[in-house]
Design a protein around this motif. Structure first.
Motif, PDB file in Angstrom:
ATOM      1  N   ASP A 268      44.061   6.590 -51.533  1.00  0.00           N
ATOM      2  CA  ASP A 268      42.856   6.439 -52.274  1.00  0.00           C
ATOM      3  C   ASP A 268      41.620   7.775 -52.747  1.00  0.00           C
ATOM      4  OD1 ASP A 268      41.284   4.382 -53.900  1.00  0.00           O
ATOM      5  OD2 ASP A 268      40.375   3.658 -52.799  1.00  0.00           O
ATOM      6  N   VAL A 269      42.869   9.075 -53.317  1.00  0.00           N
ATOM      7  CA  VAL A 269      41.746   9.712 -53.593  1.00  0.00           C
ATOM      8  C   VAL A 269      42.410  10.273 -54.620  1.00  0.00           C
ATOM      9  CG1 VAL A 269      41.404  10.458 -51.353  1.00  0.00           C
ATOM     10  CG2 VAL A 269      43.554  11.378 -52.372  1.00  0.00           C
ATOM     11  N   GLN A 270      41.290  10.919 -55.409  1.00  0.00           N
ATOM     12  CA  GLN A 270      42.084  11.530 -56.946  1.00  0.00           C
ATOM     13  C   GLN A 270      42.673  12.514 -56.681  1.00  0.00           C
ATOM     14  OE1 GLN A 270      40.023  10.830 -59.904  1.00  0.00           O
ATOM     15  NE2 GLN A 270      41.761  12.025 -60.806  1.00  0.00           N
ATOM     16  N   PRO A 271      44.445  11.839 -57.924  1.00  0.00           N
ATOM     17  CA  PRO A 271      45.550  12.985 -57.477  1.00  0.00           C
ATOM     18  C   PRO A 271      45.148  14.425 -57.255  1.00  0.00           C
ATOM     19  CG  PRO A 271      45.668  10.201 -58.390  1.00  0.00           C
ATOM     20  CD  PRO A 271      44.020  11.138 -58.589  1.00  0.00           C
ATOM     21  N   GLY A 272      45.949  15.526 -57.083  1.00  0.00           N
ATOM     22  CA  GLY A 272      45.971  16.560 -56.992  1.00  0.00           C
ATOM     23  C   GLY A 272      47.319  17.571 -57.321  1.00  0.00           C
ATOM     24  N   LYS A 273      47.740  18.167 -57.607  1.00  0.00           N
ATOM     25  CA  LYS A 273      48.494  19.125 -57.837  1.00  0.00           C
ATOM     26  C   LYS A 273      49.441  19.883 -56.271  1.00  0.00           C
ATOM     27  CE  LYS A 273      47.709  19.589 -62.805  1.00  0.00           C
ATOM     28  NZ  LYS A 273      47.642  20.920 -64.165  1.00  0.00           N
ATOM     29  N   GLY A 274      50.918  20.292 -56.104  1.00  0.00           N
ATOM     30  CA  GLY A 274      50.886  20.862 -55.947  1.00  0.00           C
ATOM     31  C   GLY A 274      51.422  20.292 -54.305  1.00  0.00           C
ATOM     32  N   GLU A 275      51.433  21.260 -53.104  1.00  0.00           N
ATOM     33  CA  GLU A 275      51.762  21.023 -51.598  1.00  0.00           C
ATOM     34  C   GLU A 275      50.049  20.677 -50.571  1.00  0.00           C
ATOM     35  OE1 GLU A 275      55.640  23.356 -51.436  1.00  0.00           O
ATOM     36  OE2 GLU A 275      53.629  24.127 -52.866  1.00  0.00           O
ATOM     37  N   VAL A 276      50.156  19.814 -50.263  1.00  0.00           N
ATOM     38  CA  VAL A 276      49.248  19.412 -49.226  1.00  0.00           C
ATOM     39  C   VAL A 276      49.173  19.253 -48.276  1.00  0.00           C
ATOM     40  CG1 VAL A 276      47.145  18.456 -50.969  1.00  0.00           C
ATOM     41  CG2 VAL A 276      49.001  17.036 -50.588  1.00  0.00           C
ATOM     42  N   ILE A 277      48.308  19.725 -47.121  1.00  0.00           N
ATOM     43  CA  ILE A 277      47.980  19.248 -45.619  1.00  0.00           C
ATOM     44  C   ILE A 277      47.913  17.621 -45.596  1.00  0.00           C
ATOM     45  CG2 ILE A 277      47.198  19.388 -43.058  1.00  0.00           C
ATOM     46  CD1 ILE A 277      48.836  21.991 -43.915  1.00  0.00           C
ATOM     47  N   VAL A 278      48.096  17.247 -44.949  1.00  0.00           N
ATOM     48  CA  VAL A 278      48.040  15.260 -44.964  1.00  0.00           C
ATOM     49  C   VAL A 278      47.878  15.440 -43.254  1.00  0.00           C
ATOM     50  CG1 VAL A 278      49.333  13.141 -44.365  1.00  0.00           C
ATOM     51  CG2 VAL A 278      50.387  15.149 -46.045  1.00  0.00           C
ATOM     52  N   THR A 279      46.489  15.293 -43.463  1.00  0.00           N
ATOM     53  CA  THR A 279      45.956  14.342 -42.301  1.00  0.00           C
ATOM     54  C   THR A 279      45.548  12.640 -41.681  1.00  0.00           C
ATOM     55  OG1 THR A 279      43.407  14.906 -42.881  1.00  0.00           O
ATOM     56  CG2 THR A 279      44.689  16.748 -42.405  1.00  0.00           C
ATOM     57  N   TYR A 280      45.505  12.498 -40.308  1.00  0.00           N
ATOM     58  CA  TYR A 280      45.165  11.197 -39.769  1.00  0.00           C
ATOM     59  C   TYR A 280      44.038  11.182 -38.266  1.00  0.00           C
ATOM     60  CZ  TYR A 280      44.821   6.769 -38.294  1.00  0.00           C
ATOM     61  OH  TYR A 280      44.390   5.924 -37.208  1.00  0.00           O
ATOM     62  N   ALA A 281      42.646  10.473 -38.915  1.00  0.00           N
ATOM     63  CA  ALA A 281      41.618  11.298 -38.364  1.00  0.00           C
ATOM     64  C   ALA A 281      41.332  13.022 -37.568  1.00  0.00           C
ATOM     65  CB  ALA A 281      42.275  10.262 -36.577  1.00  0.00           C
ATOM     66  N   ASN A 282      41.291  13.069 -38.616  1.00  0.00           N
ATOM     67  CA  ASN A 282      41.668  14.586 -38.342  1.00  0.00           C
ATOM     68  C   ASN A 282      42.876  15.487 -37.343  1.00  0.00           C
ATOM     69  OD1 ASN A 282      38.617  14.360 -39.256  1.00  0.00           O
ATOM     70  ND2 ASN A 282      38.033  14.036 -37.633  1.00  0.00           N
ATOM     71  N   ASP A 283      43.640  15.002 -37.696  1.00  0.00           N
ATOM     72  CA  ASP A 283      44.880  15.859 -36.559  1.00  0.00           C
ATOM     73  C   ASP A 283      45.649  16.260 -37.855  1.00  0.00           C
ATOM     74  OD1 ASP A 283      43.382  15.106 -34.140  1.00  0.00           O
ATOM     75  OD2 ASP A 283      44.568  13.473 -33.963  1.00  0.00           O
ATOM     76  N   VAL A 284      46.718  17.461 -38.328  1.00  0.00           N
ATOM     77  CA  VAL A 284      47.132  17.044 -39.007  1.00  0.00           C
ATOM     78  C   VAL A 284      48.356  16.289 -38.622  1.00  0.00           C
ATOM     79  CG1 VAL A 284      48.747  18.869 -39.849  1.00  0.00           C
ATOM     80  CG2 VAL A 284      46.193  19.476 -39.539  1.00  0.00           C
ATOM     81  N   ILE A 285      49.156  15.871 -39.217  1.00  0.00           N
ATOM     82  CA  ILE A 285      50.605  15.064 -39.358  1.00  0.00           C
ATOM     83  C   ILE A 285      51.670  15.286 -40.570  1.00  0.00           C
ATOM     84  CG2 ILE A 285      48.617  13.758 -38.179  1.00  0.00           C
ATOM     85  CD1 ILE A 285      49.516  11.782 -41.140  1.00  0.00           C
ATOM     86  N   GLY A 286      50.964  16.286 -41.126  1.00  0.00           N
ATOM     87  CA  GLY A 286      52.592  16.799 -41.990  1.00  0.00           C
ATOM     88  C   GLY A 286      52.291  17.841 -43.067  1.00  0.00           C
ATOM     89  N   LEU A 287      53.194  17.846 -44.082  1.00  0.00           N
ATOM     90  CA  LEU A 287      53.226  18.616 -45.313  1.00  0.00           C
ATOM     91  C   LEU A 287      53.359  17.756 -46.372  1.00  0.00           C
ATOM     92  CD1 LEU A 287      52.348  21.395 -46.351  1.00  0.00           C
ATOM     93  CD2 LEU A 287      54.847  21.720 -47.162  1.00  0.00           C
TER      94      LEU A 287
END
Length: 459
Positions: free
Chosen positions: A417-436
């Motif tokens: 539920d955020v404004q869509p962007g472009k290209g690759e992004v770092i995905v986080t949950y609870a401030n932890d990096v969980i993937g690309l």
């Protein structure tokens, strides 16, 4: 057992300890977060922790697993901790006693990866860690754990450990050999561990262990340190294997005493300075640990090498600089200093710089991390860029809700539920990096490797 039990112990306590279930223990992955940060999270979750005396990152844990097993918590899946038996933390603690800086370490029997990831954390992802596993099927598990824990300085191989002495003589500052054994110490974890036990199998496996410890010794640089460990209790697989090394190499072998490894270590100390741990002493698995120093050079066995053509080419300075700039622009991530970019067709890999001298000497099954695939418009970044290089503090992040994070770990695309962007992004949950991930319209395409996907009972 009655014949080898120290005078200070008795069989009744030994049998009683073997019949008690093991206390569950975890090790904080300091490549991902500090012990203090983990203690705060544990408190929030109501986990009761008791420090493991021989590992500053290790804790016995009491947690309510009736709804979610520890292995399916978000923290475990993000690689923040490793579920590891307390006594198995001891060999790596012995290897890094007095905090040495090793540039090249060999883990000769590495799967499933508990000690490998512990070594990588002690090395702080610097230098090179060669993680070998003889069983091809277990290499996949080893790689999945290395990937989950954010290890980037490892090179994996799939050989009988007896090859290292001849193929890579005097290449390593430190060698860990957690040898295959008859497993007498594991009966608290596995009630069937002793079903196929026989004295003849103990004697047979001890011959293999003698070959392995000789190979490890040849692979060690003069002045280097080796730790030999097993999860068995028999003297034939432990003390006698170490004495065999001493008889073979004489004054080149010194035994380092482990009496100061942790408070009360003397309870399990042998006259040689080894730790021979019976399960009732520290309420853990039975274990054996020896720390051995190589004082000079020994002539290694000769071998004829036929390696074939190496399929990677080292990137020139301009290419490496271009990749570094594009990675910084796309994901706000810098390439680590002690690493080199290598290319194979369109794939871009990051190898630990300390690996380079071994590339012409030995064939590895997987080295470093794959960071990108080249295409016409630049680079398509890969999952391990996120888990091994991203801090989560960059600008190009997408934070997921708990519902989306569950979907993510099940390998599905998400629509945050955020404004869509472009290209690759770092995905986080609870401030932890969980993937690309990668924006495709209003959804983030999932980049989680298949071996890390879970399908049920998530946090």
């Amino acid at each position: 057992m009655a014949a080898i039990l120290p005078k200070s112990l008795n069989m009744e306590d030994f049998i009683s300890a073997c019949q008690r279930p093991l206390r569950k223990s975890v090790r904080v992955n300091t490549l991902k977060l500090s012990v203090d940060a983990f203690l705060l999270r544990a408190k929030e979750k109501g986990w009761q922790l008791t420090p493991v005396p021989w590992c500053q990152d290790g804790f016995w844990i009491e947690a309510d697993e009736s709804v979610v097993p520890l292995g399916n918590t978000a923290e475990h899946m993000a690689g923040l901790f490793y579920i590891q038996e307390a006594s198995s933390m001891m060999p790596v603690s012995a290897l890094f006693m007095n905090n040495p800086n090793y540039d090249a370490v060999l883990d000769m029997a590495a799967a499933p990866g508990s000690k490998t990831t512990q070594v990588a954390a002690c090395m702080q992802n610097n230098g090179v860690l060669v993680a070998n596993e003889f069983s091809a099927s277990r290499v996949k598990v080893l790689h999945a754990n290395i990937e989950r824990c954010g290890v980037r300085n490892a090179a994996l191989s799939n050989y009988d450990g007896r090859v290292f002495g001849a193929w890579l003589p005097e290449h390593f500052d430190a060698v860990l050999i957690d040898a295959p054994c008859s497993g007498e110490g594991t009966v608290r974890k596995d009630a069937d561990a002793m079903k196929n036990w026989s004295k003849s199998s103990v004697l047979s496996i001890s011959e293999t262990q003698k070959d392995l410890i000789e190979s490890a010794f040849h692979a060690l640089k003069p002045g280097g340190v080796m730790v030999y460990s097993t999860c068995t209790l028999s003297i034939e697989e432990n003390q006698q294997v170490c004495h065999h090394l001493k008889e073979t190499f004489g004054d080149l072998v010194e035994f380092d005493s482990l009496k100061d490894l942790f408070p009360e270590a003397e309870k399990a100390l042998t006259e040689e300075g080894f730790l021979h741990i019976f399960p009732q002493v520290y309420d853990c698995e039975g274990f054996f640990v020896a720390r051995i120093r190589k004082t000079g050079s020994a002539t290694a066995p000769e071998v004829k090498k036929r390696l074939g053509k190496f399929p990677f080419t080292k990137a020139n300075d301009k290419t490496q600089q271009d990749i570094a700039q594009q990675l910084l622009a796309a994901l706000n991530i810098e390439l680590p200093e002690q690493s080199q970019v290598w290319l194979r067709d369109n794939d871009v890999w990051l190898f630990p710089a300390s690996l380079e001298p071994m590339l012409s000497e030995f064939k590895f099954s997987r080295m470093g991390i794959k960071i990108a695939e080249a295409h016409k418009k630049g680079y398509r970044w890969q999952h391990q860029v996120a888990t091994t290089l991203a801090t989560g503090n960059g600008t190009n992040n997408v934070a997921l809700s708990i519902e989306d994070a569950r979907e993510w770990f099940m390998g599905r695309d998400v629509r945050p539920d955020v404004q869509p962007g472009k290209g690759e992004v770092i995905v986080t949950y609870a401030n932890d990096v969980i993937g690309l991930g990668k924006w495709v319209g209003n959804r983030v395409k999932n980049g989680l490797p298949r071996e890390l996907v879970r399908d049920k009972n998530l946090f």
